[in-house]
Design an enzyme around this catalytic site. Structure first.
Site, PDB file in Angstrom:
ATOM      1  N   CYS B  86      66.877  32.440  85.199  1.00 36.37           N
ATOM      2  CA  CYS B  86      67.348  31.597  86.301  1.00 36.37           C
ATOM      3  C   CYS B  86      66.254  30.624  86.755  1.00 36.37           C
ATOM      4  O   CYS B  86      65.865  29.740  86.005  1.00 36.37           O
ATOM      5  CB  CYS B  86      67.885  32.477  87.429  1.00 36.37           C
ATOM      6  SG  CYS B  86      68.885  31.563  88.617  1.00 36.37           S
ATOM      7  N   HIS B 203      71.832  36.520  84.988  1.00 40.95           N
ATOM      8  CA  HIS B 203      70.907  37.567  85.443  1.00 40.95           C
ATOM      9  C   HIS B 203      71.187  38.904  84.755  1.00 40.95           C
ATOM     10  O   HIS B 203      71.893  39.742  85.321  1.00 40.95           O
ATOM     11  CB  HIS B 203      71.045  37.753  86.958  1.00 40.95           C
ATOM     12  CG  HIS B 203      70.493  36.610  87.752  1.00 40.95           C
ATOM     13  ND1 HIS B 203      69.149  36.483  88.012  1.00 40.95           N
ATOM     14  CD2 HIS B 203      71.095  35.538  88.324  1.00 40.95           C
ATOM     15  CE1 HIS B 203      68.939  35.380  88.728  1.00 40.95           C
ATOM     16  NE2 HIS B 203      70.103  34.788  88.923  1.00 40.95           N
ATOM     17  N   GLU B 205      69.293  41.349  84.630  1.00 45.18           N
ATOM     18  CA  GLU B 205      68.722  42.419  85.467  1.00 45.18           C
ATOM     19  C   GLU B 205      69.700  42.870  86.542  1.00 45.18           C
ATOM     20  O   GLU B 205      69.500  43.917  87.158  1.00 45.18           O
ATOM     21  CB  GLU B 205      67.388  41.957  86.088  1.00 45.18           C
ATOM     22  CG  GLU B 205      67.504  41.004  87.289  1.00 45.18           C
ATOM     23  CD  GLU B 205      67.708  39.548  86.909  1.00 45.18           C
ATOM     24  OE1 GLU B 205      68.209  39.281  85.790  1.00 45.18           O
ATOM     25  OE2 GLU B 205      67.410  38.668  87.743  1.00 45.18           O
TER      26      GLU B 205
END
Lengths: 80, 229
Positions: B86, B203, B205
């Site tokens: 990002c 993302h 994560e």
């Protein structure tokens, strides 16, 4: 000496913000507005007194930070 | 695998990615402040998401010039893997570690939702646990994720297989409907030439626990552990 730097999107790079501004102006009663391109204006106060040297330094600033040359052009104007 | 996670003023996903790494490695990553020109040697460097330096001037432009990024550039040149997510993706393109740039979303809105991604290459440290063509569901959260590169650069990265992920429809079709931000050729993530640096807007994560909406991002971290341990 003062440097005035204009950073603008290169031709061919889409400018959705410029487009939105154009649409708004058309809606506000300015039908004469066609293509709109949005850019940035940056003013720098410089200690340098030699114009040629100042130009060279500001160009370096543009390449290193002020403009992203993948998508942007810059122009420099020195005053004072 | 020992990882370093960079922290800039305005980073906000550094804890998320640190947790994802800890989950798969059982080891806390080293958190590295942006002003640190030197830090512990690690097997992986992560540049996390957020709004570094308030997105002033251009997203990632200031962070790209920070002392820590000068060191990251040196290490990346030596082959230390870098994962940039990002805002991290924006930072590493500004730093010149990846081709192209991220522009304002074509529709001008912040987009925060799950998207579908097609894995373009499983031949990398980052994607070895995926199959080529596999469709993943991973969230995005950004206003400047519109990938752009000039025609020559685009051709070069396509020819060299440097596209990591493309936005797609749930069935894997790569077209405008699956593209959340106007990215050129639906590009969601790219590699450098040696595939040791990867940047992506989504993302992974935030897709590591099924109770939080899916775990399609977990294999990315597991693959890194396998490759780098």
């Amino acid at each position: 000496m003062k440097a005035r730097v204009h950073v603008t999107l290169k031709t061919g790079v889409l400018d959705p913000q410029g487009k939105a501004i154009g649409h708004s102006l058309n809606r506000l009663g300015f039908p004469e507005v066609g293509d709109v391109r949005q850019g940035k204006y940056i003013e720098l106060e410089l200690a340098e007194t030699d114009k040629a040297k100042a130009k060279q330094r500001v160009e370096e600033m543009c390449r290193k930070l002020l403009a992203n040359t993948v998508i942007e052009n810059y122009s420099i104007e020195l005053v004072g | 695998m020992k990882a370093a996670v960079l922290v800039f003023p305005g980073s906000n996903r550094e804890v998320d990615v640190a947790q994802a790494i800890e989950l798969v490695t059982a080891r806390k990553p080293v958190m590295v402040w942006h002003g640190d020109g030197d830090f512990e040697k690690t097997d992986l460097i992560v540049v996390p998401g957020g709004f570094s330096y308030g997105d002033y001037l251009r997203c990632g432009a200031m962070a790209a010039q920070s002392p820590v990024m000068a060191e990251v550039k040196r290490r990346a040149t030596q082959g230390v893997p870098v994962l940039a997510i990002c805002n991290g993706f924006q930072i590493v393109t500004e730093a010149g570690l990846l081709p192209g740039t991220l522009m304002r979303n074509a529709h001008l809105k912040f987009v925060c939702r799950d998207v579908h991604l097609k894995v373009e290459s499983s031949q990398s440290l980052f994607t070895n646990r995926y199959q080529q063509g596999q469709v993943l569901r991973i969230p995005v959260a950004h206003a400047e994720g519109n990938y752009f590169a000039d025609a020559d650069t685009l051709k070069r990265i396509e020819d060299r297989g440097q596209v990591a992920f493309r936005y797609c429809a749930p069935d894997g079709t790569v077209d405008g409907t699956g593209n959340p931000n106007g990215s050129l050729a639906n590009i969601a993530g790219v590699f450098n030439e040696s595939k040791t640096v990867m940047g992506l807007m989504p993302h992974p994560e935030n897709a590591i626990e099924s109770m939080f909406g899916g775990c399609d991002g977990k294999p990315l971290f597991e693959g890194l552990v396998e490759a780098l341990s």
